[in-house]
Design a protein around this motif. Structure first.
Motif, PDB file in Angstrom:
ATOM      1  N   VAL A  56       0.822  -1.216   0.000  1.00  0.00           N
ATOM      2  CA  VAL A  56       0.000   0.000   0.000  1.00  0.00           C
ATOM      3  C   VAL A  56       0.856   1.265   0.000  1.00  0.00           C
ATOM      4  O   VAL A  56       0.474   2.278  -0.580  1.00  0.00           O
ATOM      5  CB  VAL A  56      -0.995   0.030   1.200  1.00  0.00           C
ATOM      6  CG1 VAL A  56      -2.082  -1.007   1.045  1.00  0.00           C
ATOM      7  CG2 VAL A  56      -0.277  -0.105   2.526  1.00  0.00           C
ATOM      8  N   GLU A  57       2.017   1.169   0.637  1.00  0.00           N
ATOM      9  CA  GLU A  57       2.895   2.342   0.714  1.00  0.00           C
ATOM     10  C   GLU A  57       3.385   2.775  -0.674  1.00  0.00           C
ATOM     11  O   GLU A  57       3.802   3.918  -0.866  1.00  0.00           O
ATOM     12  CB  GLU A  57       4.123   2.051   1.583  1.00  0.00           C
ATOM     13  CG  GLU A  57       3.816   1.742   3.026  1.00  0.00           C
ATOM     14  CD  GLU A  57       3.506   0.269   3.279  1.00  0.00           C
ATOM     15  OE1 GLU A  57       3.246  -0.480   2.305  1.00  0.00           O
ATOM     16  OE2 GLU A  57       3.509  -0.137   4.456  1.00  0.00           O
ATOM     17  N   VAL A  74       1.617   2.924  -3.430  1.00  0.00           N
ATOM     18  CA  VAL A  74       0.593   3.574  -4.262  1.00  0.00           C
ATOM     19  C   VAL A  74       0.953   5.057  -4.454  1.00  0.00           C
ATOM     20  O   VAL A  74       0.924   5.573  -5.579  1.00  0.00           O
ATOM     21  CB  VAL A  74      -0.813   3.416  -3.642  1.00  0.00           C
ATOM     22  CG1 VAL A  74      -1.842   4.209  -4.441  1.00  0.00           C
ATOM     23  CG2 VAL A  74      -1.205   1.940  -3.590  1.00  0.00           C
ATOM     24  N   ALA A  75       1.306   5.728  -3.372  1.00  0.00           N
ATOM     25  CA  ALA A  75       1.686   7.151  -3.468  1.00  0.00           C
ATOM     26  C   ALA A  75       2.957   7.312  -4.287  1.00  0.00           C
ATOM     27  O   ALA A  75       3.086   8.247  -5.092  1.00  0.00           O
ATOM     28  CB  ALA A  75       1.864   7.744  -2.075  1.00  0.00           C
ATOM     29  N   ARG A 106       2.026   7.035  -8.131  1.00  0.00           N
ATOM     30  CA  ARG A 106       1.368   8.204  -8.750  1.00  0.00           C
ATOM     31  C   ARG A 106       2.311   9.406  -8.807  1.00  0.00           C
ATOM     32  O   ARG A 106       2.278  10.189  -9.751  1.00  0.00           O
ATOM     33  CB  ARG A 106       0.056   8.548  -8.042  1.00  0.00           C
ATOM     34  CG  ARG A 106       0.168   8.998  -6.615  1.00  0.00           C
ATOM     35  CD  ARG A 106      -1.172   9.448  -6.028  1.00  0.00           C
ATOM     36  NE  ARG A 106      -1.037   9.822  -4.637  1.00  0.00           N
ATOM     37  CZ  ARG A 106      -1.359   9.052  -3.604  1.00  0.00           C
ATOM     38  NH1 ARG A 106      -1.877   7.856  -3.791  1.00  0.00           N
ATOM     39  NH2 ARG A 106      -1.178   9.481  -2.364  1.00  0.00           N
ATOM     40  N   ALA A 140      -3.246  16.224 -12.145  1.00  0.00           N
ATOM     41  CA  ALA A 140      -4.048  15.646 -11.057  1.00  0.00           C
ATOM     42  C   ALA A 140      -4.869  14.468 -11.557  1.00  0.00           C
ATOM     43  O   ALA A 140      -5.007  13.446 -10.873  1.00  0.00           O
ATOM     44  CB  ALA A 140      -4.965  16.723 -10.460  1.00  0.00           C
ATOM     45  N   ASP A 141      -5.422  14.591 -12.777  1.00  0.00           N
ATOM     46  CA  ASP A 141      -6.201  13.486 -13.346  1.00  0.00           C
ATOM     47  C   ASP A 141      -5.332  12.250 -13.567  1.00  0.00           C
ATOM     48  O   ASP A 141      -5.754  11.120 -13.302  1.00  0.00           O
ATOM     49  CB  ASP A 141      -6.838  13.913 -14.673  1.00  0.00           C
ATOM     50  CG  ASP A 141      -8.132  14.682 -14.479  1.00  0.00           C
ATOM     51  OD1 ASP A 141      -8.608  14.765 -13.328  1.00  0.00           O
ATOM     52  OD2 ASP A 141      -8.674  15.190 -15.474  1.00  0.00           O
ATOM     53  N   SER A 177      -2.545  11.507 -11.978  1.00  0.00           N
ATOM     54  CA  SER A 177      -2.208  10.982 -10.638  1.00  0.00           C
ATOM     55  C   SER A 177      -3.362  10.167 -10.071  1.00  0.00           C
ATOM     56  O   SER A 177      -3.153   9.092  -9.497  1.00  0.00           O
ATOM     57  CB  SER A 177      -1.893  12.136  -9.672  1.00  0.00           C
ATOM     58  OG  SER A 177      -0.742  12.819 -10.076  1.00  0.00           O
ATOM     59  N   THR A 178      -4.578  10.678 -10.236  1.00  0.00           N
ATOM     60  CA  THR A 178      -5.756   9.963  -9.736  1.00  0.00           C
ATOM     61  C   THR A 178      -5.896   8.609 -10.428  1.00  0.00           C
ATOM     62  O   THR A 178      -6.129   7.577  -9.776  1.00  0.00           O
ATOM     63  CB  THR A 178      -7.038  10.795  -9.974  1.00  0.00           C
ATOM     64  OG1 THR A 178      -6.884  12.071  -9.344  1.00  0.00           O
ATOM     65  CG2 THR A 178      -8.270  10.095  -9.402  1.00  0.00           C
ATOM     66  N   SER A 184      -3.246   6.179  -9.280  1.00  0.00           N
ATOM     67  CA  SER A 184      -3.544   5.763  -7.900  1.00  0.00           C
ATOM     68  C   SER A 184      -4.635   4.695  -7.884  1.00  0.00           C
ATOM     69  O   SER A 184      -4.543   3.691  -7.169  1.00  0.00           O
ATOM     70  CB  SER A 184      -3.973   6.985  -7.079  1.00  0.00           C
ATOM     71  OG  SER A 184      -3.910   6.707  -5.696  1.00  0.00           O
ATOM     72  N   GLU A 185      -5.676   4.898  -8.692  1.00  0.00           N
ATOM     73  CA  GLU A 185      -6.768   3.919  -8.748  1.00  0.00           C
ATOM     74  C   GLU A 185      -6.294   2.583  -9.321  1.00  0.00           C
ATOM     75  O   GLU A 185      -6.632   1.516  -8.799  1.00  0.00           O
ATOM     76  CB  GLU A 185      -7.926   4.460  -9.599  1.00  0.00           C
ATOM     77  CG  GLU A 185      -8.633   5.669  -9.031  1.00  0.00           C
ATOM     78  CD  GLU A 185      -9.260   5.418  -7.675  1.00  0.00           C
ATOM     79  OE1 GLU A 185      -9.561   4.262  -7.346  1.00  0.00           O
ATOM     80  OE2 GLU A 185      -9.435   6.399  -6.935  1.00  0.00           O
ATOM     81  N   THR A 218      -3.983   0.881  -6.788  1.00  0.00           N
ATOM     82  CA  THR A 218      -4.783   0.426  -5.640  1.00  0.00           C
ATOM     83  C   THR A 218      -5.552  -0.843  -5.992  1.00  0.00           C
ATOM     84  O   THR A 218      -5.642  -1.782  -5.179  1.00  0.00           O
ATOM     85  CB  THR A 218      -5.771   1.531  -5.188  1.00  0.00           C
ATOM     86  OG1 THR A 218      -5.018   2.663  -4.761  1.00  0.00           O
ATOM     87  CG2 THR A 218      -6.654   1.048  -4.041  1.00  0.00           C
TER      88      THR A 218
END
Lengths: 147, 115
Positions: free
Chosen positions: A14-15, A17-18, A21, A39-40, A42-43, A46-47, A50
């Protein structure tokens, strides 16, 4: 600017994921995207990552591979795993579909579709999943020092 | 990721800072749940002013707290979401379920507290 490619591989923690992105956003920044475009992306990353951490390797860790390609103003990101795969890709692309009960909304792929121009999901049960997503940046504004 | 909780009258205010994703949500959820166990508030204001990133893990956290409060008859309000956080919140459709205001001051005014 010449085309460019970045390849990343890391365990499905999990660490990370950041990290994923942030690394992709840093690489894409050389195209001088707008803040909303960045930002889009990165989102979306991230998804996608995840999903790998939560769904592809639910009880163990496995490798996550990300390839990011910059072709002109086109950004292409591939997120690949060797996890459990998805039985019915169409069903998980529907808004609100999740196999988890822990406060997950099941909108990860829908968010990616909203943030990127195109998304392609290929999966085989027991073999893994490959998500390819692309976005064309709106303007060619050069790099640092150019407006 | 950080969270500080305080009371404004009978409303619990949870101020979140940093990034809300699959890695950070569990600790934030645990801390907020503890506060909700200690005392049941009339409502919850989630102050997202200093949240710099949120994905669907964060959205799940927000929806979970909304449902938690609703079970005890309490309301939930989102304050201060901006940039990427606001965009994701709006894309998710949660704005139709959880009311949001621009600032914490507006939220406190709406619930009758001081800004």
């Amino acid at each position: 600017m010449a085309d460019n490619t970045m390849y990343l591989e890391f365990p499905s923690k999990v660490e990370n994921v950041a990290f994923a992105r942030t690394a992709v956003a840093a690489f894409v920044s050389q195209l001088d995207p707008t803040m909303p475009e960045l930002a889009d992306i990165s989102t979306a990353v991230s998804e996608a990552v995840t999903n790998v951490v939560v769904h592809a390797y639910p009880d163990t860790e496995g490798p996550v591979a990300i390839t990011t390609k910059l072709m002109g103003q086109q950004v292409l990101v591939e997120v690949k795993d060797n996890g459990c795969g998805i039985e019915d890709v169409d069903s998980v692309r529907r808004f609100g579909t999740t196999t988890c009960s822990q406060e997950r909304m099941g909108i990860g792929l829908s968010l990616i579709e909203s943030c990127m121009d195109h998304i392609d999901v290929q999966s085989q049960v027991g073999q893994g999943t490959r998500i390819v997503m692309s976005k064309r940046l709106e303007q060619q504004r050069g790099g640092f020092g150019n407006d | 990721m950080g969270i500080t909780v305080s009371y404004q009258g009978s409303w619990l205010v949870a101020k979140l800072t940093g990034e809300l994703d699959v890695a950070t949500v569990p600790a934030v959820r645990a801390k907020l749940e503890q506060a909700l166990v200690d005392k049941i508030p009339a409502g919850l204001i989630l102050d997202l002013t200093d949240v710099t990133f949120m994905d669907s893990s964060g959205l799940g956290f927000l929806l979970g707290r909304y449902q938690r409060l609703a079970e005890s008859g309490g309301a939930t309000m989102i304050a201060g979401a901006q940039g990427q956080v606001r965009r994701v919140f709006e894309l998710s459709g949660l704005t139709k379920i959880i009311p949001q205001v621009q600032t914490l001051a507006e939220a406190l005014k709406a619930v009758g507290g001081e800004s």
